[in-house]
Design an enzyme around this catalytic site. Structure first.
Site, short mmCIF file in Angstrom:
data_model
loop_
_atom_site.label_atom_id
_atom_site.label_comp_id
_atom_site.label_asym_id
_atom_site.label_seq_id
_atom_site.Cartn_x
_atom_site.Cartn_y
_atom_site.Cartn_z
N HIS A 1 0.83 -1.20 0.00
CA HIS A 1 0.00 0.00 0.00
C HIS A 1 0.87 1.26 0.00
O HIS A 1 0.55 2.25 -0.67
CB HIS A 1 -0.93 -0.03 1.22
N GLU B 1 1.99 1.86 -3.48
CA GLU B 1 0.93 2.41 -4.32
C GLU B 1 0.92 3.94 -4.22
O GLU B 1 0.78 4.64 -5.23
CB GLU B 1 -0.42 1.84 -3.88
N HIS B 2 1.07 4.46 -3.02
CA HIS B 2 1.12 5.91 -2.83
C HIS B 2 2.37 6.51 -3.49
O HIS B 2 2.31 7.54 -4.16
CB HIS B 2 1.13 6.24 -1.34
N GLU C 1 -4.59 8.33 6.81
CA GLU C 1 -5.58 7.46 6.17
C GLU C 1 -6.00 6.33 7.11
O GLU C 1 -7.18 6.01 7.24
CB GLU C 1 -5.01 6.89 4.87
#
Length: 439
Positions: A70, A73-74, A150
């Site tokens: 993840h 991905e950022h 997040e």
């Protein structure tokens, strides 16, 4: 028609498989370097949705790398050797397009939707991101803060919490039970070297799947992908075979019966009761679709009628199945007053047990099948859904069902098959998770 998707043939764009369905044309090529390209040309479209997929998700993270998928991905949106983060964002904004990414437990996809005339730009930018991300140390620290925010946002949502805790409890001891985004502790601890190692290990030509749906020319796209990957420095000249799919064998995992209560100062309690489900490759997955829809898939479903319409105990109640390679989960959800949560949980379980005991009658079966058929057809009317369907078929099942075959599989579900599956699920070890204020 069932289109089998082999892995071991490396060829050129003009030697690929082809098939057509409902007016569209699907083509698949394995390019030099092992890159797979699957397209669905949709007549009458002026736009195209493009996806770059890697068969790597949170289940593939090693100790010390938790949250890296993840995180990565950022970071791929934060800049490359050729582009800044602003350049990447501006490229899509300037043509009215959109770009994003999604990390799952088993795969990652970077995607964009643009006008067909802007597809070359989208290919070039996304290829640049996946081949040439710099993972700049200062940008990484900035994004670490964004991801922590997040995670904090998700932790403030009791609906997210109840689902995360349910999955963790049912699949405890397996990598699929871990949260996709990691935890505050793992994200704080993961170093740049771990994220870089995760990137270099999984992001290469043999692991890349390109899918596109809409106004797209397959042969042209293949050439554009090859050129873009070459600009990124990837070797796409050899006869390397694609990375193999995951072992489809069902996994055996013991579940411990639990009743988990998480105290939160919420106005409404959230409850899930469920158990291990079936894998994404289980032949009974269409039976599962009918079962979940009949139990909690619409306003005429059993849980909706019994819990909301007849008793007024909840606003939202539904049934779900999450299917992965080798494992799955099956759950019944409701949001209700804390004082009513035990009653609601009992009612949800009773509806599952009723199906296990008596099945569903012909009228309910026909109504549920009609709901699924309509949802399926409506769901594939946009290019994004079709792009996703191509990617998931390539990475997970190894077969792509035509729309007609999918509808036939739904129509082939019997009440007896649904009942047998309900019986099996209802006999499995149960886990319940409740989040809210109960005193």
């Amino acid at each position: 028609m069932v289109w089998q998707l082999p892995l071991n043939r490396v060829g050129h764009p003009d030697n690929d498989l082809s098939a057509s369905q409902d007016g569209t044309t699907i083509r698949r090529s394995i390019l030099p370097g092992g890159v797979r390209v699957i397209t669905e040309q949709m007549p009458g479209q002026r736009s195209v949705t493009l996806g770059a997929w890697f068969n790597v998700g949170s289940r593939d993270e090693a100790d010390g790398h938790f949250g890296s998928t993840h995180f990565l991905e950022h970071l791929l949106f934060k800049g490359t050797e050729r582009r800044t983060a602003f350049d990447i964002a501006g490229a899509f904004d300037s043509v009215g397009g959109e770009a994003n990414a999604v990390t799952g437990k088993e795969n990652t996809c970077y995607y964009a939707r643009v006008l067909d005339t802007d597809l070359p730009m989208a290919i070039d930018v996304i290829a640049d991101m996946v081949t040439s991300a710099t993972l700049d140390a200062s940008e990484l620290e900035t994004e670490r803060g964004v991801i922590l925010e997040e995670l904090a946002m998700n932790d403030d949502d009791p609906g997210d919490v109840v689902h995360e805790e349910f999955t963790a409890a049912v699949l405890r001891g397996h990598e699929l039970g871990r949260p996709i985004g990691g935890t505050a502790q793992t994200i704080t601890a993961v170093p740049r070297d771990a994220v870089w190692a995760h990137y270099t290990r999984h992001y290469h030509s043999a692991g890349l799947v390109i899918t596109a749906a809409g106004s797209v020319d397959h042969d042209v796209l293949c050439l554009q992908v090859m050129d873009a990957l070459k600009r990124g420095g990837w070797d796409v000249t050899g006869s390397q075979a694609p990375v193999s799919r995951r072992d489809p064998s069902p996994l055996s995992l013991a579940t411990v019966e639990q009743d988990i209560v998480i105290a939160r100062p919420t106005e409404q309690a959230h409850v899930i009761v469920g158990m291990q489900g079936i894998s994404a490759l289980d032949e009974r997955r269409f039976d599962l679709s009918v079962l979940t829809a009949a139990l909690g898939g619409g306003m005429s479903s059993r849980m909706f009628q019994e819990i909301r319409e007849k008793r007024g105990l909840a606003y939202s109640t539904y049934c779900f199945g999450s299917n992965y390679t080798g494992l799955g989960t099956f759950g019944l959800y409701a949001g209700c007053a804390g004082a009513k949560v035990d009653q609601v949980q009992d009612l949800m379980v009773k509806e599952l047990e009723k199906v296990a005991d008596s099945g569903i009658d012909a009228e309910e079966l026909d109504r549920t099948k009609g709901q699924l058929r309509g949802s399926l057809v409506l769901g594939v009317e946009d290019s994004g859904s079709r792009m996703n369907r191509l990617g998931r078929a390539e990475l997970t099942t190894g077969e792509l069902l035509s729309l007609e075959e999918s509808l036939a599989r739904i129509n082939g579900v019997t009440s007896h098959g649904v009942q047998l599956l309900a019986q099996e699920l209802s006999e499995r070890t149960r886990v319940s998770v409740k989040v809210g204020q109960f005193s």
